[in-house]
Write an enzyme that holds these catalytic residues in place. Structure first.
Site, mmCIF file in Angstrom:
data_model
loop_
_atom_site.group_PDB
_atom_site.id
_atom_site.type_symbol
_atom_site.label_atom_id
_atom_site.label_comp_id
_atom_site.label_asym_id
_atom_site.label_seq_id
_atom_site.Cartn_x
_atom_site.Cartn_y
_atom_site.Cartn_z
ATOM 1 N N LYS A 52 0.844 -1.202 0.000
ATOM 2 C CA LYS A 52 0.000 0.000 0.000
ATOM 3 C C LYS A 52 0.876 1.247 0.000
ATOM 4 C CE LYS A 52 -3.852 -2.266 2.401
ATOM 5 N NZ LYS A 52 -4.530 -2.563 3.666
ATOM 6 N N GLN A 96 -4.636 -1.180 9.865
ATOM 7 C CA GLN A 96 -4.592 -2.506 9.246
ATOM 8 C C GLN A 96 -5.238 -3.540 10.165
ATOM 9 O OE1 GLN A 96 -3.641 -3.133 6.116
ATOM 10 N NE2 GLN A 96 -3.941 -5.320 6.259
ATOM 11 N N ASP A 119 -10.879 3.488 4.543
ATOM 12 C CA ASP A 119 -11.397 2.129 4.332
ATOM 13 C C ASP A 119 -12.913 2.106 4.167
ATOM 14 O OD1 ASP A 119 -9.517 -0.030 4.304
ATOM 15 O OD2 ASP A 119 -9.025 0.380 6.398
HETATM 16 N N1 GUN Z 1 -7.116 -6.339 6.290
HETATM 17 C C1 GUN Z 1 -7.489 -7.051 5.197
HETATM 18 N N2 GUN Z 1 -8.089 -6.256 4.293
HETATM 19 C C2 GUN Z 1 -8.106 -5.014 4.830
HETATM 20 C C3 GUN Z 1 -8.608 -3.763 4.364
HETATM 21 O O1 GUN Z 1 -9.163 -3.607 3.277
HETATM 22 N N3 GUN Z 1 -8.400 -2.702 5.218
HETATM 23 C C4 GUN Z 1 -7.810 -2.840 6.426
HETATM 24 N N4 GUN Z 1 -7.690 -1.758 7.189
HETATM 25 N N5 GUN Z 1 -7.345 -3.995 6.879
HETATM 26 C C5 GUN Z 1 -7.501 -5.067 6.085
#
Ligand code: GUN
Length: 293
Positions: A52, A96, A119
């Site tokens: 990311k 995360q 998100d």
């Molecule tokens: N863990 C797995 N997928 C995601 C996501 O799309 N966002 C976040 N914050 N954590 C994740």
């Protein structure tokens, strides 16, 4: 059979974002910025966060990472988020997931200012998506799948869409995206679904987000359907596979996403779309067209 190539589609969107951000800088605005909070040392989470951040920097989004120990208390984590909420130079905050079990994930999500909730997990943004009231943030994986279908001109109008998996991250928001304006008919299957195959067989579009290798085999899919595989599973031999038995299903489907290289890159690119979307709203600009459904 058509391979839905997330790497190719995401490249195009990344190039557009890069040009857009260059234009903001040319006009004297600061770069968009994304803060990622990583708690603990989970190897998969570390890889996702690294990807990311690398992709952010490629398009000109400034990214910061707050690494916190597994042992951090809920109060300390909340205080870190509040600092980022109050920082005018931060447009998007991502915590995360999953978080360690001593931390209440819901409480953490509610702490993120909805105007920085990149998100789209905050109840305010989920509520906006569910009701169509106001401009919210669409969670990254559903948005990425939407953008992918749009790229390949796959129309959802009147289609029977089956989603396997009812998580807050993928399944539930995905159902809301497809339900908007009553475009498609949605079935959401989950671990208590009695006869999974009886549902998946009827799907014009099948989205699978469960985390079980080879859950979906050719007898479970409709001839000529579109199969979207959200699963990312690491096998004992190190190979990454999805939830769909790709080799077995590919010739029955009209179109299918590979793993890796399908939904994954689209999720990352949607995170950046959402970051630029929130940056635009913060600066009083219109919502980002790619962040809308
Ligand atoms: N863990 C797995 N997928 C995601 C996501 O799309 N966002 C976040 N914050 N954590 C994740």
């Amino acid at each position: 059979m058509l391979i839905l190539d997330g790497r190719e589609v995401s490249k195009k969107i990344l190039e557009d974002l890069k040009q857009e951000i260059k234009e903001y800088e040319r006009k004297g605005f600061r770069k968009p910025s994304l803060a990622v909070i990583l708690v603990g040392e989970d190897p998969a989470s570390k890889i996702y966060v690294k990807r990311k951040r690398e992709t952010s920097e490629k398009v000109g989004i400034h990214s910061i990472c707050v690494n916190l120990p597994e042992s951090i208390s809920e109060e300390e984590l909340i205080s870190e988020i509040k600092n980022l909420n109050d920082d005018d130079n931060i447009d998007g905050i991502l915590v995360q997931l999953p978080l360690p079990s001593h931390i209440n994930t819901g409480k953490i999500i509610e702490t993120i200012n909805p105007s920085k909730d990149v998100d789209g997990f905050h109840p305010e943004n989920v509520g906006r998506l569910a009701t169509g009231i106001g401009k919210g943030v669409i969670p990254c994986t559903p948005l990425g799948i939407w953008l992918m279908l749009k790229h390949y001109n796959i129309d959802i109008f009147g289609k029977d869409i089956v989603i396997v998996g009812a998580s807050n991250i993928v399944g539930k928001p995905m159902s809301l995206v497809f339900l908007k304006d009553e475009k498609a008919t949605i079935t959401v299957c989950h671990k208590n679904t009695k006869d999974l195959k009886s549902h998946t067989q009827k799907a014009d579009i099948l989205v699978v987000a469960v985390g079980k290798p080879k859950l979906i085999t050719d007898d479970m899919v409709k001839e000529g359907s579109v199969v979207i595989d959200v699963g990312i599973n690491r096998l004992e031999n190190g190979k990454i596979v999805g939830d769909v038995d790709f080799e077995n299903v590919k010739n029955k489907a009209f179109a299918i996403t590979p793993v890796p290289g399908g939904v994954g890159p689209m999720t990352v690119v949607s995170l950046l779309v959402n970051t630029v979307h929130l940056y635009r709203l913060r600066h009083g600009f219109p919502p980002h067209p790619f962040a809308q459904i």
